[in-house]
Enzyme design. Sequence first.
Site, mmCIF file in Angstrom:
data_model
loop_
_atom_site.group_PDB
_atom_site.id
_atom_site.type_symbol
_atom_site.label_atom_id
_atom_site.label_comp_id
_atom_site.label_asym_id
_atom_site.label_seq_id
_atom_site.Cartn_x
_atom_site.Cartn_y
_atom_site.Cartn_z
ATOM 1 N N GLU A 5 -14.130 25.265 31.604
ATOM 2 C CA GLU A 5 -15.128 24.672 30.721
ATOM 3 C C GLU A 5 -14.566 24.676 29.306
ATOM 4 O O GLU A 5 -14.030 25.694 28.858
ATOM 5 C CB GLU A 5 -16.449 25.446 30.722
ATOM 6 C CG GLU A 5 -17.249 25.378 32.005
ATOM 7 C CD GLU A 5 -18.595 26.107 31.892
ATOM 8 O OE1 GLU A 5 -19.024 26.380 30.729
ATOM 9 O OE2 GLU A 5 -19.196 26.397 32.933
ATOM 10 N N GLU A 25 -19.122 32.361 35.508
ATOM 11 C CA GLU A 25 -19.360 33.220 34.352
ATOM 12 C C GLU A 25 -20.068 34.539 34.657
ATOM 13 O O GLU A 25 -21.185 34.798 34.200
ATOM 14 C CB GLU A 25 -20.122 32.443 33.275
ATOM 15 C CG GLU A 25 -19.307 31.308 32.690
ATOM 16 C CD GLU A 25 -19.949 30.638 31.488
ATOM 17 O OE1 GLU A 25 -21.151 30.885 31.230
ATOM 18 O OE2 GLU A 25 -19.254 29.859 30.813
#
Length: 393
Positions: free
Chosen positions: A327, A220
């Site tokens: 995710e 991320e």
Amino acid sequence: MKATILASTFAAGALAQSGAWGQCGGNGWSGATTCVSGYTCSYVNDWYSQCLPGTAATTAPTTTARTTTLVTSTKTSAPATTTTATASGKFRWLGVNEAGGEFGDGIFPGRWGTEFIFPDVNTIQTLRSQGYNIFRVGFSMERLVPNTMTSSFDNGYLTNLTQVINSVTNSGAYVALDPHNYGRYYGKIITDTNTFKTFWQNLAAKFASNSKVIFDTNNEYHTMDQTLVLNLNQAAINGIRAAGATSQYIFVEGNQWSGAWSWNVTNTNMVALTDPQNKIIYEMHQYLDSDSSGTSPNCVSTEIGVQRLVGATAWLRANGKKGIIGEFAGGANSVCKAAVTGLLEHLKANSDVWEGAIWWAAGPWWGDYMYNFEPPSGTAYTYYNSLLKTYAP
């Protein structure tokens, strides 16, 4: 996972305006259509507009009137997930994130069993027995290379991490090695691409002979220069291949938390990545709460799982790329369960471009965490396992 990074901005933007990265429009959307200062309501697809960094608080396009560049759709529900001519309707990978090695952020080196923990290989084998075949294992760069990114490895940390990796891959499953660092090292944005390349060359050399290891460049990236994100990913690819690790897949991640919901407007330059082995997989993350942060057990609607993927699906197909949802999660309730089912069905129906999905998250220390997938009693495991395992390859 954004977690606490976005919690405060979401609270600040409730009701009157959508917060940073929050939803601000789309077919069926009844919430705020303007954004907090510094963010602009940007059209992503007919079912989703989002507050992205910008200079004005702009009203979202309505579902009844758009400019010629934003074609109005008359649909009021999620788009159909019709299988394409080349889609197999089957995943390559379905699995679970294994968190713990990256816990205790900011406390370095930390103590094993106090600030951080490694995954339990026994519970991973429980998941293996039910068909899950990929585990994304998080670790901290600061603990693995505690001095500089090019320094020698901490032998104890690397040994414990390697034991987990070998246990999983020896069972026939894949491990995605996940430096859970958000594009940062000791809290500072990584800007030296040569150093990053060396980090990855050194790490990949440790697993160059294990074809079941997947290298995830970093978790991320966010609020970073877009060209820098591209260059860091390319440096990682170059370093991995220079180490002689040529059989492994590489998961690349994008800016702004690698979100699927905004990929086709945020990470378009990522199409330029190259790999001599042609094994790049574009890893995106997608949560189903109001701002896609994964901080709430409530999902926007039963259709939000599909709605937030359609733009990314179109981008992958248009550019001849492959992706994975690295995710995803939803709360233990019927609305989220329907949304999660829709997400998985969309991925399966478009398996010509999507390779699978990885739930967030399992690990020994989650306790009563709303997305806990740790067997045998994790909240999400008891609620979602019977659904998820039906999608196993």
